[in-house]
Design a protein around this motif. Structure first.
Motif, PDB file in Angstrom:
ATOM      1  N   ALA A  53       2.412   1.024  10.947  1.00 18.98           N
ATOM      2  CA  ALA A  53       1.630   1.176   9.511  1.00 18.98           C
ATOM      3  C   ALA A  53       0.214   0.010   9.915  1.00 18.98           C
ATOM      4  O   ALA A  53      -0.435  -0.072   8.827  1.00 18.98           O
ATOM      5  N   ARG A  54      -0.148   0.052  11.126  1.00 22.92           N
ATOM      6  CA  ARG A  54      -1.396  -0.542  11.492  1.00 22.92           C
ATOM      7  C   ARG A  54      -2.453  -0.018  10.890  1.00 22.92           C
ATOM      8  O   ARG A  54      -2.708   1.362  10.742  1.00 22.92           O
ATOM      9  N   GLY A  55      -3.233  -0.572   9.915  1.00 23.20           N
ATOM     10  CA  GLY A  55      -4.383   0.189   9.347  1.00 23.20           C
ATOM     11  C   GLY A  55      -4.228   0.861   8.088  1.00 23.20           C
ATOM     12  O   GLY A  55      -4.983   1.760   7.528  1.00 23.20           O
ATOM     13  N   ALA A  56      -3.015   0.940   7.764  1.00 24.06           N
ATOM     14  CA  ALA A  56      -2.326   1.756   6.549  1.00 24.06           C
ATOM     15  C   ALA A  56      -2.709   0.819   5.104  1.00 24.06           C
ATOM     16  O   ALA A  56      -2.370   0.130   4.801  1.00 24.06           O
ATOM     17  N   VAL A  57      -4.200   1.096   4.773  1.00 26.35           N
ATOM     18  CA  VAL A  57      -4.570   0.133   3.782  1.00 26.35           C
ATOM     19  C   VAL A  57      -5.085   1.066   2.405  1.00 26.35           C
ATOM     20  O   VAL A  57      -5.457   0.611   1.629  1.00 26.35           O
ATOM     21  N   THR A  58      -4.581   2.357   2.362  1.00 34.30           N
ATOM     22  CA  THR A  58      -4.752   3.208   1.205  1.00 34.30           C
ATOM     23  C   THR A  58      -3.538   3.214   0.420  1.00 34.30           C
ATOM     24  O   THR A  58      -2.354   2.739   0.690  1.00 34.30           O
ATOM     25  N   LYS A 111       0.894  -1.269   0.132  1.00 33.50           N
ATOM     26  CA  LYS A 111      -0.193   0.071   0.160  1.00 33.50           C
ATOM     27  C   LYS A 111       0.945   1.318  -0.004  1.00 33.50           C
ATOM     28  O   LYS A 111       1.927   1.393   0.497  1.00 33.50           O
ATOM     29  N   VAL A 112       0.529   2.265  -0.593  1.00 39.48           N
ATOM     30  CA  VAL A 112       1.123   3.622  -0.647  1.00 39.48           C
ATOM     31  C   VAL A 112       1.073   4.257   0.485  1.00 39.48           C
ATOM     32  O   VAL A 112       2.176   4.524   1.295  1.00 39.48           O
ATOM     33  N   SER A 113       0.074   3.922   1.482  1.00 38.05           N
ATOM     34  CA  SER A 113       0.204   4.401   3.088  1.00 38.05           C
ATOM     35  C   SER A 113       1.394   3.827   3.773  1.00 38.05           C
ATOM     36  O   SER A 113       1.984   4.188   4.654  1.00 38.05           O
ATOM     37  N   GLU A 114       1.685   2.438   3.385  1.00 36.91           N
ATOM     38  CA  GLU A 114       2.584   1.612   4.203  1.00 36.91           C
ATOM     39  C   GLU A 114       3.945   2.105   3.597  1.00 36.91           C
ATOM     40  O   GLU A 114       4.880   2.437   4.405  1.00 36.91           O
ATOM     41  N   ALA A 115       4.268   2.488   2.503  1.00 34.34           N
ATOM     42  CA  ALA A 115       5.523   3.116   1.737  1.00 34.34           C
ATOM     43  C   ALA A 115       5.597   4.387   2.704  1.00 34.34           C
ATOM     44  O   ALA A 115       6.808   4.823   2.812  1.00 34.34           O
ATOM     45  N   GLU A 116       4.503   5.144   2.982  1.00 27.67           N
ATOM     46  CA  GLU A 116       4.754   6.553   3.402  1.00 27.67           C
ATOM     47  C   GLU A 116       5.392   6.612   4.824  1.00 27.67           C
ATOM     48  O   GLU A 116       6.332   7.318   5.162  1.00 27.67           O
ATOM     49  N   ILE A 117       4.651   5.563   5.611  1.00 26.45           N
ATOM     50  CA  ILE A 117       5.475   5.239   7.051  1.00 26.45           C
ATOM     51  C   ILE A 117       6.605   4.542   6.952  1.00 26.45           C
ATOM     52  O   ILE A 117       7.387   4.925   7.879  1.00 26.45           O
ATOM     53  N   LEU A 118       6.977   3.912   6.011  1.00 30.75           N
ATOM     54  CA  LEU A 118       8.358   3.504   5.998  1.00 30.75           C
ATOM     55  C   LEU A 118       9.414   4.638   5.553  1.00 30.75           C
ATOM     56  O   LEU A 118      10.634   4.601   6.206  1.00 30.75           O
ATOM     57  N   ILE A 134      -1.486   0.244  -8.543  1.00 32.20           N
ATOM     58  CA  ILE A 134      -2.303   1.311  -8.155  1.00 32.20           C
ATOM     59  C   ILE A 134      -2.938   2.056  -9.243  1.00 32.20           C
ATOM     60  O   ILE A 134      -2.454   2.432 -10.319  1.00 32.20           O
ATOM     61  N   ALA A 135      -4.291   2.229  -9.267  1.00 28.32           N
ATOM     62  CA  ALA A 135      -5.032   2.754 -10.174  1.00 28.32           C
ATOM     63  C   ALA A 135      -5.618   4.139  -9.814  1.00 28.32           C
ATOM     64  O   ALA A 135      -6.237   4.763 -10.796  1.00 28.32           O
ATOM     65  N   SER A 136      -5.483   4.523  -8.504  1.00 27.41           N
ATOM     66  CA  SER A 136      -5.771   5.872  -8.316  1.00 27.41           C
ATOM     67  C   SER A 136      -4.736   7.151  -8.521  1.00 27.41           C
ATOM     68  O   SER A 136      -3.510   6.949  -7.999  1.00 27.41           O
ATOM     69  N   PRO A 137      -5.015   8.136  -9.566  1.00 26.41           N
ATOM     70  CA  PRO A 137      -4.113   9.288  -9.561  1.00 26.41           C
ATOM     71  C   PRO A 137      -3.728   9.743  -8.139  1.00 26.41           C
ATOM     72  O   PRO A 137      -2.711  10.426  -8.176  1.00 26.41           O
ATOM     73  N   ALA A 138      -4.764  10.062  -7.101  1.00 28.20           N
ATOM     74  CA  ALA A 138      -4.272  10.626  -6.055  1.00 28.20           C
ATOM     75  C   ALA A 138      -3.116   9.827  -5.423  1.00 28.20           C
ATOM     76  O   ALA A 138      -2.095  10.218  -4.651  1.00 28.20           O
ATOM     77  N   LYS A 139      -3.273   8.389  -5.355  1.00 24.35           N
ATOM     78  CA  LYS A 139      -2.151   7.500  -4.730  1.00 24.35           C
ATOM     79  C   LYS A 139      -0.803   7.830  -5.475  1.00 24.35           C
ATOM     80  O   LYS A 139       0.152   7.893  -4.941  1.00 24.35           O
ATOM     81  N   LEU A 140      -0.897   7.664  -6.966  1.00 27.26           N
ATOM     82  CA  LEU A 140       0.266   7.781  -7.700  1.00 27.26           C
ATOM     83  C   LEU A 140       0.807   9.097  -7.371  1.00 27.26           C
ATOM     84  O   LEU A 140       2.082   9.112  -7.250  1.00 27.26           O
TER      85      LEU A 140
END
Length: 378
Positions: free
Chosen positions: A373-378, A74-81, A95-101
């Motif tokens: 990253a608990r709950g980091a699912v976005t 997940k992108v949110s996991e990457a952010e926390i790492l 990843i299909a979401s422009p916001a996530k990209l």
């Protein structure tokens, strides 16, 4: 409001508030060393999967033992790492979401960031995001090697996508993502070997076609805790994405080695410590660890070193132990449970409690780490 840790460094094992997620630090460190030594001995890159532990603290220890970075889903996991100090992260997911990209591209300003695509539209979207943020993203083509989830069919379709990546000014073709998730839990070594041999043929064919098209394939990444030795032996994969090896779980322990014995390449290092809160009859003990404490998607937790005790019928906050009355603990007793599946169990907890000498008389809390990253699912 952040939760209060169930223990503090220096406390005894008996002082840990239950239920809690416990790491046997001695076994954990042996697992770290064992996988690092394997990768070094075979000249293969190790990029452990952070979806298992969801912790920059653990990621940095893996990197200190020679890992090239981390992968995650997940992108949110990457952010926390990255926020926790990890400088090289591959998101092994579509990843299909422009916001996530956009979020990934922003991360690429401070860390090396990679992602996977399995469709030309994914190439276009990633390139546009990288251009918006003036960065270059590493992109791997994900091929379906038997898992039947994401992934373009091996061969010409994968080559076309790689060519599109190579033509981009904002993307860098990084290789192939070739992970066979379903093979990890095939019980016999023969089943696992056959699955990885088929996967290897698909990956090799794609690498050859890439070469014919004038494209170098620097990395073929994949493998997991259940099959990493097979991918290494193939000579096709040059990067391992094993995750569960650091903890192990009850489901991996059901795999079998060549002689039919249980899979024992690594030790159980992750436990739930629970307490008996009621024992209304001799053959039933109720513990404070239910669905909100342990995932049961891959089977029930296993009472550790309690022959004759069976964990069954969990509800939200209760677990039921049945079996031989002599084997069952008493009211107020503590016990350790081996999770059926470590990854989703970790995601239920806010804290790791690292215990030194867990199975000895002087077991004590050495450290407490957040499951960041608990709950980091976005």
């Amino acid at each position: 409001m952040p939760s209060i840790p169930p223990a503090q460094p220096g406390q005894s094992f008996a002082e840990i508030d239950t239920p809690a997620l416990v790491i046997d630090l001695d076994a954990f460190e042996r697992n770290l060393v064992a996988m690092a030594a394997f990768a070094e001995a075979h000249g293969i890159r190790l990029r452990p999967h952070a979806k298992t532990h969801k912790s920059p603290d653990i990621a940095l220890r893996q990197i200190a033992h020679g890992a090239v970075g981390q992968c995650c889903q997940k992108v949110s996991e990457a952010e926390i790492l990255v926020a926790g100090g990890v400088g090289d992260v591959l998101v092994t997911n579509e990843i299909a979401s422009p916001a996530k990209l956009d979020r990934l591209a922003q991360l690429a300003r401070t860390a090396k960031i990679g992602l996977c695509v399995d469709h030309p539209d994914g190439v276009r979207d990633a390139a546009e995001a990288a251009a918006r943020h003036d960065v270059v993203l590493d992109v791997m083509v994900e091929i379906d090697v038997g898992g039947r989830r994401c992934g373009v069919a091996p061969g010409e379709g994968a080559v076309r996508i790689a060519e599109a990546i190579a033509r981009s000014n904002t993307l860098r073709f990084a290789g192939l993502q070739a992970y066979h998730g379903a093979a990890q839990h095939m019980r016999s070594i023969d089943e696992r070997r056959e699955a990885i041999e088929r996967a290897g043929l698909a990956a090799r064919n794609t690498v050859e076609r890439l070469s014919q098209a004038g494209l170098d394939c620097p990395i073929v990444s994949g493998a997991g805790t259940g099959t990493f030795e097979l991918e290494t032996q193939s000579g096709i994969w040059n990067e391992l994405q094993c995750g569960s090896y650091i903890f192990m779980d009850a489901d991996y322990a059901r795999n079998r080695q060549a002689d039919g014995s249980p899979f024992r390449s690594f030790e159980h290092a992750l436990f739930i410590v629970a307490q008996v809160m009621s024992k209304p009859v001799p053959d039933r003990a109720i513990i404070d660890a239910g669905h909100k404490t342990a995932s049961v998607d891959s089977g029930m937790p296993i009472p550790f070193q309690r022959e004759g005790a069976i964990y069954t019928k969990p509800s939200d906050e209760h677990g039921v132990l049945t079996g031989d009355p002599i084997a069952l603990p008493h009211r107020g007793d503590r016990l350790l449970l081996v999770p059926g599946h470590c990854d989703p169990t970790v995601n239920l907890h806010d804290w790791y409690v690292g215990v030194r000498g867990l199975h000895g008389p002087d077991a004590h809390v050495e450290l407490v780490w957040p499951v960041a990253a608990r709950g980091a699912v976005t």
